[in-house]
Scaffold this motif. Structure first.
Motif, PDB file in Angstrom:
ATOM      1  N   THR A   1      63.949  -6.857 -48.632  1.00  0.00           N
ATOM      2  CA  THR A   1      62.587  -6.864 -49.313  1.00  0.00           C
ATOM      3  C   THR A   1      61.535  -5.808 -48.832  1.00  0.00           C
ATOM      4  OG1 THR A   1      62.193  -9.041 -48.118  1.00  0.00           O
ATOM      5  CG2 THR A   1      63.061  -9.163 -50.590  1.00  0.00           C
TER       6      THR A   1
ATOM      7  N   GLU B   1      59.141   1.268 -50.410  1.00  0.00           N
ATOM      8  CA  GLU B   1      59.394   2.098 -51.543  1.00  0.00           C
ATOM      9  C   GLU B   1      58.356   2.069 -52.433  1.00  0.00           C
ATOM     10  OE1 GLU B   1      63.205   1.723 -53.447  1.00  0.00           O
ATOM     11  OE2 GLU B   1      62.244   2.270 -55.408  1.00  0.00           O
TER      12      GLU B   1
ATOM     13  N   GLY C   1      67.109  -2.474 -53.800  1.00  0.00           N
ATOM     14  CA  GLY C   1      67.455  -2.762 -52.380  1.00  0.00           C
ATOM     15  C   GLY C   1      68.314  -4.230 -52.276  1.00  0.00           C
TER      16      GLY C   1
ATOM     17  N   ALA D   1      62.088  -2.643 -50.053  1.00  0.00           N
ATOM     18  CA  ALA D   1      61.663  -2.718 -51.369  1.00  0.00           C
ATOM     19  C   ALA D   1      60.166  -2.446 -51.466  1.00  0.00           C
ATOM     20  CB  ALA D   1      62.085  -3.643 -51.984  1.00  0.00           C
TER      21      ALA D   1
ATOM     22  N   SER E   1      62.299  -1.745 -57.456  1.00  0.00           N
ATOM     23  CA  SER E   1      62.374  -1.700 -55.883  1.00  0.00           C
ATOM     24  C   SER E   1      63.274  -2.888 -55.340  1.00  0.00           C
ATOM     25  CB  SER E   1      61.146  -1.633 -55.405  1.00  0.00           C
ATOM     26  OG  SER E   1      60.475  -0.498 -55.637  1.00  0.00           O
ATOM     27  N   LEU E   2      62.944  -4.038 -55.830  1.00  0.00           N
ATOM     28  CA  LEU E   2      63.635  -5.153 -55.231  1.00  0.00           C
ATOM     29  C   LEU E   2      64.990  -5.201 -55.540  1.00  0.00           C
ATOM     30  CD1 LEU E   2      60.943  -7.753 -56.031  1.00  0.00           C
ATOM     31  CD2 LEU E   2      61.669  -7.194 -53.556  1.00  0.00           C
TER      32      LEU E   2
END
Ligand SMILES: Cc1cc2nc3c(=O)[nH]c(=O)nc-3n(C[C@H](O)[C@H](O)[C@H](O)COP(=O)(O)OP(=O)(O)OC[C@H]3O[C@@H](n4cnc5c(N)ncnc54)[C@H](O)[C@@H]3O)c2cc1C
Length: 406
Positions: A353, A359, A401, A356, A397-398
């Motif tokens: 996380t 990012e 990843g 993420a 993003s989450l």
């Protein structure tokens, strides 16, 4: 005429005392250590500089570039959205606290270099509170025991507040933060001229971030954790030292410091004619661990409530009057605390996380929103399209990843 004692002259206590003294209220400001250097990263938002009229010399460095560094050392530069006159202020607490305290005294607060040991609570609404304190003005650590009677007390004595204990305000969970001040060779220091770094990862902090913040002639390198175990914090500090090692080559430790950071407000922040403000009340935000501005602001709001309720010192406010400050506070900042609490839960859960999160920070809209909310403490609602984009980015993003896997 109303008499008020403010215990503790950090940003909270001095702000309260200044507001009260300006209104002509008889104000006593207690500080146990006039050269106190509160362990602190010392980062303040731009709105604090203007709202609290801080002169330029208080700010050691004007940070305009921030690096977020992920667990796998992906670096994201943030700060491109800042306007030419915008920055994050970096200060040394001994300088900031000294300035705010002396100003409060200049404006009429009676500054007492004393340690408050005991607060006697009256049994009726009319009787005075009695503070017992060691007066250090004779230059000794033990001081001379004295007492003072007042109508109202503001507890601004930080995370280990004696005033909170005296009124049985209840406990809060706290994190422990650790920091080393490191003097760097000139070439290394030049890199941190206007740049600060935030590192995330299980190796540097299990619950927050670790930091390298630039100061006048050194950097502050630190971390925090809710697992208040001495060995844990030492390992995490070793973690941040290892991650930033290539930038700290030749550095010399000039100070090592640690202190608790409250995790949430105390169960009772006002009892009788006693109000808690700042860390004593528990005003630090989650995620960012920011407490200086909120300490000063909560104290000012509390003092303004007292000035209004007492008609500038003509009557003694009641518990109900003081509680109005809490209502105003919760209305103004309740949402900020909720959002930052949620961010901490979602993004600091695991290294996936955190990757993420870093990012996501590369997105310009996210950067603008984050900086605006930090610098000005107003969450400006962006247009719905931008909001949708940010939400989509967050989820993207989450998912990328695999951060939401149980
Ligand atoms: C390592 C670390 C890093 C941090 N970094 C940041 C950061 O970068 N930015 C940020 O915004 N926040 C940061 N914080 C949080 C911030 O330091 C606090 O939220 C802030 O100092 C709270 O201010 P305050 O006035 O409420 O309390 P304090 O600053 O703790 O002041 C309390 C004052 O009361 C005095 N006192 C205590 N007891 C007595 C007594 N019995 N009698 C008389 N005087 C007494 C103390 O000497 C002190 O001066 C950090 C905290 C830590 C521990």
């Amino acid at each position: 005429m109303l008499r008020v004692a403010v215990v503790g002259a950090g940003p909270a206590g001095s702000s309260a005392a200044e507001t009260l003294a300006k209104a002509g209220i008889e104000t006593y400001l207690f500080e146990r250590k006039l050269d106190n250097a509160k362990p602190c990263g010392g980062a303040i938002p731009l709105c604090m500089v203007s709202e609290f009229e801080l002169p330029p010399e208080i700010i050691d460095r004007r940070v305009t570039k921030m690096k977020m560094i992920s667990p796998s050392n992906v670096e994201v530069n943030i700060g491109q959205t800042l306007k030419p006159d915008e920055y994050i202020g970096m200060c040394r607490r001994e300088v900031l606290d000294g300035f705010m305290r002396d100003r409060a005294a200049r404006l009429g607060a009676k500054l007492i270099n004393g340690t408050v040991y005991q607060l006697d609570i009256p049994t009726t609404d009319r009787e005075a509170y009695t503070l017992h304190y060691a007066d250090h003005s004779n230059g000794t650590k033990t001081g001379e025991m004295k007492s003072l009677k007042v109508d109202l007390v503001i507890g601004a004595d930080g995370a280990n507040s004696r005033v909170a204990k005296a009124i049985e305000a209840g406990d809060y969970n706290y994190a422990i933060a650790f920091q080393e001040r490191i003097r760097l060779p000139e070439a290394q220091m030049a890199y941190y001229e206007d740049l600060a770094e935030m590192y995330v990862g299980d190796d540097v902090s299990t619950d927050f971030y670790a930091w390298v913040f630039p100061k006048h002639d050194h950097v502050a390198v630190g971390t925090g954790t809710m697992k208040a175990h001495k060995a844990t914090i030492k390992n995490l500090q070793a973690g941040i030292r290892a991650r930033a090692a290539h930038r700290l080559v030749g550095g010399q430790i000039i100070k090592v410091e640690a202190h608790p950071i409250p995790e949430h407000p105390r169960p009772h922040r006002v009892r009788g004619r006693v109000a808690l403000v700042g860390d004593a009340a528990g005003t630090v935000t989650k995620s960012s661990g920011e407490g200086i501005y909120f300490a000063a602001k909560s104290a000012r709001m509390c003092a303004e409530t007292i000035v209004a309720a007492s008609n500038s010192g003509q009557r003694i406010p009641t518990e109900a009057d003081l509680k109005r400050y809490l209502k105003l506070w919760d209305r103004k900042y309740g949402m900020t605390y909720k959002v930052l609490d949620l961010l901490q839960r979602v993004f600091y859960r695991s290294d996936a996380t955190r990757e993420a999160f870093v990012e996501m920070c590369s997105d310009i809209d996210v950067q603008r929103l984050t900086f605006d909310s930090y610098l000005y403490k107003t969450v400006v609602p962006s247009n719905p399209l931008v909001q949708m984009k940010i939400t989509a980015k967050t989820i993207g993003s989450l998912l990328r990843g695999n951060a939401l896997a149980p």
